[in-house]
Design a protein around this motif. Structure first.
Motif, short mmCIF file in Angstrom:
data_model
loop_
_atom_site.label_atom_id
_atom_site.label_comp_id
_atom_site.label_asym_id
_atom_site.label_seq_id
_atom_site.Cartn_x
_atom_site.Cartn_y
_atom_site.Cartn_z
N TYR A 52 0.83 -1.09 0.18
CA TYR A 52 -0.04 0.16 -0.21
C TYR A 52 0.72 1.13 0.00
N GLN A 53 1.84 1.23 0.92
CA GLN A 53 2.65 2.64 0.80
C GLN A 53 3.63 2.64 -0.27
N SER A 113 7.33 -0.64 -9.66
CA SER A 113 7.85 -2.05 -9.52
C SER A 113 8.08 -2.38 -8.30
N LYS A 114 8.50 -1.49 -7.19
CA LYS A 114 8.48 -2.09 -5.97
C LYS A 114 7.17 -2.95 -5.59
N ALA A 115 6.03 -2.18 -5.85
CA ALA A 115 4.76 -2.84 -5.37
C ALA A 115 4.51 -4.13 -6.05
N SER A 116 5.02 -4.36 -7.50
CA SER A 116 4.93 -5.62 -8.11
C SER A 116 5.63 -6.64 -7.44
N VAL A 117 6.92 -6.45 -7.12
CA VAL A 117 7.91 -7.30 -6.40
C VAL A 117 7.09 -7.84 -4.97
N LEU A 152 -5.50 -6.69 -1.89
CA LEU A 152 -4.54 -5.60 -2.38
C LEU A 152 -3.70 -5.91 -3.52
N VAL A 153 -3.37 -7.09 -3.65
CA VAL A 153 -2.31 -7.57 -4.56
C VAL A 153 -3.34 -7.69 -5.98
N ASP A 156 -14.59 -3.03 4.00
CA ASP A 156 -13.51 -3.08 3.40
C ASP A 156 -12.60 -1.85 3.87
N MET A 157 -11.36 -2.16 4.00
CA MET A 157 -10.37 -0.88 4.29
C MET A 157 -9.03 -0.91 3.54
N GLY A 158 -8.97 -2.22 2.85
CA GLY A 158 -7.65 -2.31 2.09
C GLY A 158 -7.78 -1.74 0.67
#
Length: 528
Positions: A221-222, A231-235, A376-377, A467-469
């Protein structure tokens, strides 16, 4: 293709759409992940500290929830007392009460200026691992109890009758009869609770207390919301999917099959040899469950007597948030139930065909895969797909509805599958011999299955409402749900107004759950 298989085409189509959207989401994560930057992310000491904490808190939460659920479930199945049905209903609501509301109740009870501190003078370190474990126990202990109660209900009547004739004590009956069935249900319950805790978002975001107690879900999320580092979120998302998949395969590798009772007879309870120690043990287990679950609910409703509550009811922004929540939750719940019925129809057909048993297992695993691929993913992958075709956060509503529907699917399947499977096993040959299909079969089955359908819709509705995510990722001034509005109030230290909004959210959840189960389930009360 046979006549029955032709009728299953709409169900196969729903499963195909579900699979394609999930696959597109994961493919987008792989596509946007820059391989040359992966090693820098994976070599980060902070990342592996987050992974270790995610695994540790999920493992502790799962073991505590299941370990405490075993004696509580056994006590509830052997003891009849005033308020037993109400306790089951309380368990049902606590499973799906919005996370942010329950967190607020836990803070009121266990926080620095909470009830425990006021009564005992002991200040609990709520923000950190302890607070996360308390919140996860609040959510997952009732879930574990209900799963074990379902396993308990599969024990054949003849075994209890034999235990009564042989003069078994409670401990002997548990060791020889109950544990045989309970231990088969434990792997599935452990995986479900572990996945929920590992992908916990609102609990960790609110009670984590800082980066030291962060999880992969919060890190995703961050990375996407604040750093906009796709890219970081994907990894991070792919790493979370990999870890969850490995844990699930490892647990299921050693799990035992849990067979259902095909009997059409109503099972009766038999009174076993009792003792003062057994009564003390059962009463202690039930009282512990009440002390854990009930105080946060009381704390949530406390602000109803304050003048701020009545001022909050006149807040136009709050009612706009109520409208947004309903606009998301109702379509998402309908979508989840429709998807669930598609999965159930295909799976139950496969279960009754020896050569298609693999299909039933595949469909069941696919429906529960969302536990290994958290919402979230999926939302991150769908955002990347939308971004590729020129859409962004402004189109987040459709992503929020779809992902909420997918996230609620495992709970919908757990409510639908047992009763639909039993109807298929009991009456399949009769339906086939009489040529009963389609609308005629639906009319025969509906009075029996409508309670489970109502329960599935109620669970999905409350899960989507709280839902909060995903909504935190796509929320904006035009897409502000009630839980997100409550989180903003708490974050800006407007606790009294936040507590009042929490009351509105709880009342809304209870009213919607009762209304949906009454309309769909009929006048007859939905049983646990």
């Amino acid at each position: 293709m046979s006549f029955v298989q032709w009728r299953l085409l709409p169900a196969f189509f729903l499963i195909l759409v579900f699979t394609l959207i999930g696959a597109a989401s994961l493919a987008a994560l792989l596509f946007y992940g820059e391989a040359d930057r992966w090693m820098s992310y994976l070599s980060s000491a902070y990342l592996w500290r987050v992974v270790r904490f995610s695994l540790w808190q999920a493992l502790l939460s799962s073991v505590l929830s299941i370990g405490l659920a075993v004696p509580i479930a056994s006590a509830l199945m052997h003891r009849q007392f005033f308020g037993r049905n109400a306790l089951f209903q309380l368990f049902a609501v606590s499973m799906v009460v919005p996370s942010i509301v329950a967190i607020l109740g836990i803070v009121v009870v266990y926080g620095r200026s909470g009830w425990i501190t006021a009564w005992t003078g002991i200040e609990l370190p709520l923000y950190g691992l302890l607070g996360i474990l308390l919140a996860h126990l609040f959510f997952n202990l009732p879930l574990a109890v209900r799963l074990l109660v379902q396993a308990h209900g599969l024990i054949p009547q003849a075994q209890w009758r034999l235990a009564l004739q042989l003069g078994f004590s409670r401990w002997q009956a548990f060791k020889i009869i109950e544990w045989h069935y309970i231990r088969k249900a434990l792997p599935g319950a452990f995986v479900l609770i572990f996945m929920l805790c590992f992908s916990s978002f609102a609990v960790v975001l609110s009670l984590g207390g800082g980066p030291k107690s962060s999880t992969l879900e919060v890190a995703i999320y961050q990375a996407l919301r604040f750093d906009f580092d796709v890219s970081k979120a994907s990894v991070l998302s792919l790493l979370q999917v990999l870890i969850c998949s490995c844990v699930a395969m490892l647990i299921y590798r050693f799990s035992l099959p849990l067979k259902q009772d095909n009997s059409v007879l109503t099972l009766k309870g038999y009174v076993l040899k009792d003792s003062a120690w057994n009564k003390f043990f059962d009463i202690s287990a039930i009282v512990f469950a009440l002390l854990l679950i009930l105080p946060p609910f009381i704390a949530i409703l406390e602000p109803i007597f304050s003048p701020v509550f009545w001022q909050t009811l006149q807040d136009e922004k709050m009612w706009q948030a109520v409208g947004v929540s309903l606009k998301i939750a109702i379509p998402a719940a309908i979508l989840s139930v429709v998807l669930g019925l598609g999965f159930v129809f295909v799976a139950r057909y496969g279960h009754c065909q020896p050569r298609l048993e693999w299909l039933a297992k595949l469909v069941e695993s696919l429906g529960n895969s969302i536990l290994m691929i958290p919402g979230l993913v999926i939302a991150t992958g769908l955002f990347l797909v939308f971004r590729q075709i020129g859409l962004g956060f402004d189109q987040g509503y459709w992503i929020v509805v779809w992902v909420n529907g997918m996230t609620a699917l495992p709970f919908v399947l757990r409510a639908l599958m047992p009763v639909f499977y039993q109807q298929e096993k009991r009456y399949r040959l009769l339906y086939a011999s009489l040529g009963i299909w389609g609308k005629a079969r639906f009319l025969l089955e509906w009075p029996i299955v409508r309670g489970s359908v109502a329960q599935a819709f109620g669970y999905a509705l409350l899960l989507c409402l709280g839902d909060m995510g995903v909504i935190a990722l796509f929320g904006s001034s035009g897409l502000l749900s009630l839980p997100l509005y409550l989180f903003q109030l708490i974050g800006s230290y407007r606790l009294e107004q936040g507590s009042s909004v929490a009351v509105v959210l709880v009342v809304l959840c209870v009213v919607l759950f009762m209304f949906s189960t009454r309309i769909i389930g009929g006048v007859k009360r939905v049983k646990h």
